[in-house]
Design a protein around this motif. Structure first.
Motif, short mmCIF file in Angstrom:
data_model
loop_
_atom_site.label_atom_id
_atom_site.label_comp_id
_atom_site.label_asym_id
_atom_site.label_seq_id
_atom_site.Cartn_x
_atom_site.Cartn_y
_atom_site.Cartn_z
N THR A 51 51.88 19.88 50.37
CA THR A 51 52.15 19.48 48.98
C THR A 51 50.84 19.06 48.29
N PHE A 52 49.97 18.38 49.03
CA PHE A 52 48.71 17.95 48.42
C PHE A 52 47.72 19.09 48.23
N ALA A 53 47.97 20.22 48.87
CA ALA A 53 47.07 21.38 48.73
C ALA A 53 47.02 21.87 47.28
N ARG A 54 48.03 21.51 46.47
CA ARG A 54 48.04 21.95 45.07
C ARG A 54 47.01 21.21 44.22
N VAL A 55 46.53 20.07 44.71
CA VAL A 55 45.55 19.30 43.93
C VAL A 55 44.21 20.03 43.98
N ARG A 64 42.34 9.10 38.86
CA ARG A 64 43.63 8.88 38.18
C ARG A 64 44.50 7.90 38.95
N ILE A 65 44.57 8.09 40.26
CA ILE A 65 45.44 7.23 41.09
C ILE A 65 44.86 5.82 41.21
N SER A 66 43.53 5.71 41.27
CA SER A 66 42.92 4.36 41.30
C SER A 66 43.25 3.63 40.00
N ARG A 82 48.36 9.17 31.08
CA ARG A 82 49.78 8.85 30.90
C ARG A 82 50.47 9.29 32.18
N PHE A 83 51.21 8.38 32.80
CA PHE A 83 51.81 8.69 34.10
C PHE A 83 53.30 8.97 33.96
N GLN A 84 53.76 9.92 34.75
CA GLN A 84 55.18 10.24 34.80
C GLN A 84 55.55 10.40 36.27
N PRO A 87 59.38 12.06 37.25
CA PRO A 87 59.51 13.50 36.98
C PRO A 87 58.49 14.35 37.74
N ARG A 88 57.28 13.83 37.87
CA ARG A 88 56.24 14.62 38.56
C ARG A 88 56.62 14.89 40.01
N HIS A 89 57.17 13.88 40.68
CA HIS A 89 57.52 14.08 42.09
C HIS A 89 58.78 14.92 42.24
N VAL A 90 59.68 14.83 41.27
CA VAL A 90 60.85 15.72 41.30
C VAL A 90 60.37 17.16 41.15
N ALA A 91 59.43 17.38 40.23
CA ALA A 91 58.91 18.73 40.00
C ALA A 91 58.23 19.26 41.26
N LEU A 92 57.62 18.37 42.04
CA LEU A 92 56.94 18.78 43.27
C LEU A 92 57.93 19.05 44.41
N GLY A 93 59.18 18.62 44.23
CA GLY A 93 60.18 18.80 45.28
C GLY A 93 59.93 17.92 46.50
N VAL A 94 59.39 16.71 46.25
CA VAL A 94 59.10 15.78 47.35
C VAL A 94 60.41 15.37 48.05
N THR A 95 60.39 15.39 49.39
CA THR A 95 61.60 15.07 50.17
C THR A 95 61.57 13.61 50.64
N ALA A 101 56.88 9.37 55.30
CA ALA A 101 55.55 9.63 55.89
C ALA A 101 54.46 9.02 55.00
N TRP A 102 54.61 9.21 53.68
CA TRP A 102 53.64 8.67 52.71
C TRP A 102 53.54 7.15 52.86
N LEU A 103 54.70 6.49 52.91
CA LEU A 103 54.71 5.02 52.97
C LEU A 103 54.15 4.51 54.29
N ARG A 129 58.85 0.28 46.26
CA ARG A 129 59.76 0.40 45.11
C ARG A 129 59.62 1.77 44.45
N MET A 130 58.39 2.22 44.33
CA MET A 130 58.19 3.56 43.75
C MET A 130 58.74 4.63 44.67
N GLY A 131 58.57 4.43 45.95
CA GLY A 131 59.13 5.39 46.92
C GLY A 131 60.64 5.49 46.76
N ARG A 132 61.30 4.34 46.52
CA ARG A 132 62.77 4.37 46.34
C ARG A 132 63.14 5.14 45.08
C1 HEM Z 1 56.13 7.03 47.97
C2 HEM Z 1 55.32 6.60 47.06
C3 HEM Z 1 54.44 7.43 46.16
C4 HEM Z 1 53.71 6.93 45.14
C5 HEM Z 1 53.64 5.46 44.74
C6 HEM Z 1 53.02 8.03 44.50
C7 HEM Z 1 52.18 7.91 43.41
C8 HEM Z 1 51.70 8.96 42.67
C9 HEM Z 1 51.13 8.86 41.35
C10 HEM Z 1 50.96 7.57 40.56
C11 HEM Z 1 50.80 10.09 40.93
C12 HEM Z 1 50.22 10.50 39.57
C13 HEM Z 1 51.43 10.82 38.70
C14 HEM Z 1 51.06 11.29 37.33
O1 HEM Z 1 49.99 11.87 37.18
O2 HEM Z 1 51.88 11.11 36.40
C15 HEM Z 1 51.12 11.00 42.00
C16 HEM Z 1 50.89 12.35 42.00
C17 HEM Z 1 51.11 13.18 43.08
N1 HEM Z 1 51.82 12.87 44.21
FE1 HEM Z 1 52.58 11.06 44.68
N2 HEM Z 1 53.31 9.20 45.16
C18 HEM Z 1 54.19 8.90 46.17
C19 HEM Z 1 54.72 9.80 47.04
C20 HEM Z 1 54.32 11.12 47.18
C21 HEM Z 1 54.73 12.02 48.21
C22 HEM Z 1 55.73 11.68 49.34
C23 HEM Z 1 54.11 13.20 48.01
C24 HEM Z 1 54.26 14.43 48.88
C25 HEM Z 1 53.23 14.99 49.45
C26 HEM Z 1 53.28 13.06 46.82
C27 HEM Z 1 52.48 14.04 46.26
C28 HEM Z 1 51.83 13.96 45.04
C29 HEM Z 1 51.06 15.03 44.41
C30 HEM Z 1 50.81 16.43 45.00
C31 HEM Z 1 50.62 14.55 43.18
C32 HEM Z 1 49.77 15.29 42.14
C33 HEM Z 1 50.67 15.99 41.16
C34 HEM Z 1 49.90 16.73 40.10
O3 HEM Z 1 48.99 16.13 39.50
O4 HEM Z 1 50.21 17.89 39.88
N3 HEM Z 1 53.44 11.78 46.34
N4 HEM Z 1 51.68 10.29 43.04
#
Ligand code: HEM
Length: 161
Positions: A51-55, A64-66, A82-84, A87-95, A101-103, A129-132
């Motif tokens: 999933t992170f390979a798309r970055v 951005r994350i910092s 601006r953070f979403q 919706p962003r994680h739904v669009a990514l299809g995060v399971t 694993a992330w937490l 909380r965000m994970g939930r």
């Molecule tokens: C569980 C707690 C998690 C937190 C707090 C978190 C937090 C975030 C935040 C703040 C962003 C930026 C969102 C935005 O730009 O609007 C982000 C992006 C992203 N997250 Fe997470 N995340 C979580 C879980 C995950 C998981 C499980 C995955 C799966 C691998 C994931 C993959 C990604 C990816 C690929 C992006 C970049 C999306 C893009 O810019 O196209 N995240 N995450």
């Protein structure tokens, strides 16, 4: 606009930032170090790497994350992001498995990088909380897709809007 109002705009609904009146308990340098250490490992993790390979631009993602965590933990905005998160994680299809694993990985990273127990726990609680929220939204869309009579099934928020 006050720092607090910025926080309410940016954080997940109903979750104003920890320490929003006094600013973050951690230095920005520490937050940045945690974020870098975390993503170095996440990119190698068997359940997360694909999933992170798309970055494409990792420096930008980390900046951005910092910023996201700095603001979520009570700091003032310093970039126009601006953070979403939902919706962003739904669009990514995060399971749900990926959220777990992330937490786990995040907790390990915090244990290594942050000595202050309270600050570490506050940050971890916030991530949970965000994970939930992310898990709950994913489950909502899965349930909706299972309902053949729902005209919106299969539709997802877009990854960038
Ligand atoms: C569980 C707690 C998690 C937190 C707090 C978190 C937090 C975030 C935040 C703040 C962003 C930026 C969102 C935005 O730009 O609007 C982000 C992006 C992203 N997250 Fe997470 N995340 C979580 C879980 C995950 C998981 C499980 C995955 C799966 C691998 C994931 C993959 C990604 C990816 C690929 C992006 C970049 C999306 C893009 O810019 O196209 N995240 N995450």
């Amino acid at each position: 606009m006050s720092g607090k109002r910025h926080l309410q705009t940016l954080s997940i609904r109903g979750e104003p930032g920890v320490g929003s009146t006094n600013g973050p308990a951690l230095a920005h340098e520490t937050i940045d170090r945690v974020v870098r250490a975390f993503y170095a490992r996440a990119r190698e993790h068997p359940d997360l790497a694909a999933t992170f390979a798309r970055v494409e631009d990792w420096d930008e993602h980390i900046a951005r994350i910092s910023h996201f965590w700095w603001v979520s933990l009570g700091g003032r905005r310093y970039r126009p992001d601006r953070f979403q998160v939902g919706p962003r994680h739904v669009a990514l299809g995060v399971t749900g498995r990926q959220v777990d694993a992330w937490l786990d990985l995040f907790e390990e990273t915090l244990s290594e990088q942050v000595a202050d127990d309270q600050a570490r726990q506050d940050w971890l609680d916030r991530a949970h909380r965000m994970g939930r929220v992310i898990r709950g939204l994913g489950a909502f869309y899965e349930r909706r897709d299972a309902r053949t009579d729902d005209p919106h099934r299969g539709q997802r928020p877009s990854a960038r809007d």
